[in-house]
Write an enzyme that holds these catalytic residues in place. Sequence first.
Site, PDB file in Angstrom:
ATOM      1  N   LYS A  24       0.830  -1.209   0.000  1.00 50.60           N
ATOM      2  CA  LYS A  24       0.000   0.000   0.000  1.00 50.60           C
ATOM      3  C   LYS A  24       0.869   1.267   0.000  1.00 50.60           C
ATOM      4  O   LYS A  24       0.651   2.175  -0.794  1.00 50.60           O
ATOM      5  CB  LYS A  24      -0.919   0.017   1.235  1.00 50.60           C
ATOM      6  N   ARG A  99      -9.792   0.530   8.740  1.00 49.58           N
ATOM      7  CA  ARG A  99      -9.379  -0.827   9.122  1.00 49.58           C
ATOM      8  C   ARG A  99     -10.460  -1.547   9.908  1.00 49.58           C
ATOM      9  O   ARG A  99     -10.265  -2.724  10.245  1.00 49.58           O
ATOM     10  CB  ARG A  99      -8.120  -0.761   9.987  1.00 49.58           C
ATOM     11  N   ARG A 138      11.641  -4.851   5.271  1.00 46.52           N
ATOM     12  CA  ARG A 138      11.343  -3.456   4.887  1.00 46.52           C
ATOM     13  C   ARG A 138      12.200  -2.449   5.646  1.00 46.52           C
ATOM     14  O   ARG A 138      12.440  -2.590   6.831  1.00 46.52           O
ATOM     15  CB  ARG A 138       9.865  -3.192   5.198  1.00 46.52           C
ATOM     16  N   ARG A 172      11.126  -0.146  11.255  1.00 46.33           N
ATOM     17  CA  ARG A 172      10.082   0.039  12.263  1.00 46.33           C
ATOM     18  C   ARG A 172      10.192  -1.023  13.352  1.00 46.33           C
ATOM     19  O   ARG A 172      10.446  -2.187  13.052  1.00 46.33           O
ATOM     20  CB  ARG A 172       8.708  -0.065  11.594  1.00 46.33           C
ATOM     21  N   ARG A 183      -0.579  -8.632  13.327  1.00 42.10           N
ATOM     22  CA  ARG A 183      -1.161  -7.645  12.407  1.00 42.10           C
ATOM     23  C   ARG A 183      -1.965  -8.328  11.310  1.00 42.10           C
ATOM     24  O   ARG A 183      -2.999  -7.822  10.870  1.00 42.10           O
ATOM     25  CB  ARG A 183      -0.051  -6.755  11.837  1.00 42.10           C
TER      26      ARG A 183
HETATM   27  P1  ADP Z   1       2.258  -1.859   3.249  1.00 40.64           P
HETATM   28  O1  ADP Z   1       2.259  -0.349   3.170  1.00 40.64           O
HETATM   29  O2  ADP Z   1       1.040  -2.446   2.563  1.00 40.64           O
HETATM   30  O3  ADP Z   1       2.432  -2.397   4.631  1.00 40.64           O
HETATM   31  P2  ADP Z   1       4.810  -1.623   1.834  1.00 40.64           P
HETATM   32  O4  ADP Z   1       4.436  -0.799   0.643  1.00 40.64           O
HETATM   33  O5  ADP Z   1       5.557  -0.927   2.920  1.00 40.64           O
HETATM   34  O6  ADP Z   1       3.499  -2.381   2.410  1.00 40.64           O
HETATM   35  O7  ADP Z   1       5.636  -2.884   1.314  1.00 40.64           O
HETATM   36  C1  ADP Z   1       6.250  -3.781   2.251  1.00 40.64           C
HETATM   37  C2  ADP Z   1       7.640  -4.138   1.766  1.00 40.64           C
HETATM   38  O8  ADP Z   1       7.535  -4.975   0.613  1.00 40.64           O
HETATM   39  C3  ADP Z   1       8.492  -2.935   1.362  1.00 40.64           C
HETATM   40  O9  ADP Z   1       9.814  -3.167   1.780  1.00 40.64           O
HETATM   41  C4  ADP Z   1       8.379  -2.904  -0.164  1.00 40.64           C
HETATM   42  O10 ADP Z   1       9.580  -2.411  -0.745  1.00 40.64           O
HETATM   43  C5  ADP Z   1       8.139  -4.357  -0.520  1.00 40.64           C
HETATM   44  N1  ADP Z   1       7.170  -4.536  -1.615  1.00 40.64           N
HETATM   45  C6  ADP Z   1       6.092  -3.765  -1.899  1.00 40.64           C
HETATM   46  N2  ADP Z   1       5.427  -4.261  -2.969  1.00 40.64           N
HETATM   47  C7  ADP Z   1       6.097  -5.381  -3.350  1.00 40.64           C
HETATM   48  C8  ADP Z   1       5.907  -6.339  -4.413  1.00 40.64           C
HETATM   49  N3  ADP Z   1       4.892  -6.247  -5.275  1.00 40.64           N
HETATM   50  N4  ADP Z   1       6.806  -7.347  -4.489  1.00 40.64           N
HETATM   51  C9  ADP Z   1       7.844  -7.444  -3.610  1.00 40.64           C
HETATM   52  N5  ADP Z   1       8.073  -6.586  -2.602  1.00 40.64           N
HETATM   53  C10 ADP Z   1       7.211  -5.552  -2.481  1.00 40.64           C
HETATM   54  P1  AMP Z   2       0.754   0.614   9.254  1.00 44.87           P
HETATM   55  O1  AMP Z   2       1.778   1.717   9.153  1.00 44.87           O
HETATM   56  O2  AMP Z   2      -0.434   0.847   8.374  1.00 44.87           O
HETATM   57  O3  AMP Z   2       1.365  -0.747   9.072  1.00 44.87           O
HETATM   58  O4  AMP Z   2       0.207   0.674  10.749  1.00 44.87           O
HETATM   59  C1  AMP Z   2       1.048   0.448  11.844  1.00 44.87           C
HETATM   60  C2  AMP Z   2       0.217   0.277  13.112  1.00 44.87           C
HETATM   61  O5  AMP Z   2      -0.509   1.491  13.376  1.00 44.87           O
HETATM   62  C3  AMP Z   2      -0.858  -0.803  13.041  1.00 44.87           C
HETATM   63  O6  AMP Z   2      -0.343  -2.095  13.355  1.00 44.87           O
HETATM   64  C4  AMP Z   2      -1.854  -0.300  14.089  1.00 44.87           C
HETATM   65  O7  AMP Z   2      -1.397  -0.552  15.409  1.00 44.87           O
HETATM   66  C5  AMP Z   2      -1.804   1.202  13.875  1.00 44.87           C
HETATM   67  N1  AMP Z   2      -2.799   1.674  12.868  1.00 44.87           N
HETATM   68  C6  AMP Z   2      -2.523   2.289  11.692  1.00 44.87           C
HETATM   69  N2  AMP Z   2      -3.665   2.592  11.046  1.00 44.87           N
HETATM   70  C7  AMP Z   2      -4.677   2.169  11.846  1.00 44.87           C
HETATM   71  C8  AMP Z   2      -6.087   2.175  11.731  1.00 44.87           C
HETATM   72  N3  AMP Z   2      -6.703   2.697  10.638  1.00 44.87           N
HETATM   73  N4  AMP Z   2      -6.815   1.635  12.740  1.00 44.87           N
HETATM   74  C9  AMP Z   2      -6.231   1.114  13.839  1.00 44.87           C
HETATM   75  N5  AMP Z   2      -4.902   1.057  14.000  1.00 44.87           N
HETATM   76  C10 AMP Z   2      -4.118   1.584  13.018  1.00 44.87           C
END
Ligand code: ADP
Ligand code: AMP
Length: 230
Positions: A24, A99, A138, A172, A183
């Site tokens: 995302k 969410r 990541r 993170r 999660r």
């Molecule tokens: P989200 O925001 O949904 O938690 P991220 O965009 O941070 O996910 O992606 C998680 C990790 O996976 C990052 O390190 C990113 O570079 C990698 N990633 C994202 N999309 C892909 C994909 N299609 N294939 C492989 N790795 C990916």
């Molecule tokens: P994310 O950066 O989207 O992976 O979110 C990291 C953490 O923030 C999650 O595991 C939750 O603890 C909290 N969080 C982020 N967005 C939300 C949401 N919309 N509702 C509840 N918790 C959230």
Amino acid sequence: MRDDAATQTRPVNLILLGPPGAGKGTQARMLEEGFGLIQLSTGDLLRGAVAAGTEAGLAAKAVMDRGDLVSDEIVLAVLKERLAQPDVAAGIILDGFPRTAGQAAALDDLMAERGQQIDAVISLAVEDEAMVARVAGRYTCASCGEGYHDQFKQPAVAGVCDKCGGTQMKRRPDDNAETVRTRLNAYHADTAPLIDYYAARGTLTEIDAMSDIGEVRAGMAAIVGKLTSA
Ligand code: ADP
Ligand code: AMP
């Protein structure tokens, strides 16, 4: 992606739905660049509140470290504050929000109050098992927030951000295998039902997010390009 920006004729409001690691944030940043939209990540907003030591941040920190969901009340408060800034008129990409069913209902009200609507909900379809490796590998540039991955998205020069040249990378605290499982469970219990919620309204589009980043990006650009030029 720059070519797509030239075709933009109207701002659109999007939701990206998907479990942690689905891509995302990666895709939202690309859509920001390509279409001039504004990424609103509630995770980033909450991490900002934690870093600033606000009341919301203090209440959220332990919950986030565990991988559980922060209360709707706190999440809505940080989101509303961000939506009060004028740049969101360019159109928004909600990343990690809503969410829960409660958040989706609150978003409906918020959009109605603003005289706006959600134009599309894009669900990033992935396999859970692959998400553990994606999240555990990541990291991001501490200066500009560009996202990288140990295996799937490395900077051209190791340790140097492609976007801004920054050399400080950060990980993170919640990006570990154990927390990812919590999660993922939270996603399936509370967030996945929103797929049906938005499908019933006809605003849902699913995209295969197991393919590589460039392929997912092309699929996203096709969907968003149609909306912005409609
Ligand atoms: P989200 O925001 O949904 O938690 P991220 O965009 O941070 O996910 O992606 C998680 C990790 O996976 C990052 O390190 C990113 O570079 C990698 N990633 C994202 N999309 C892909 C994909 N299609 N294939 C492989 N790795 C990916
Ligand atoms: P994310 O950066 O989207 O992976 O979110 C990291 C953490 O923030 C999650 O595991 C939750 O603890 C909290 N969080 C982020 N967005 C939300 C949401 N919309 N509702 C509840 N918790 C959230």
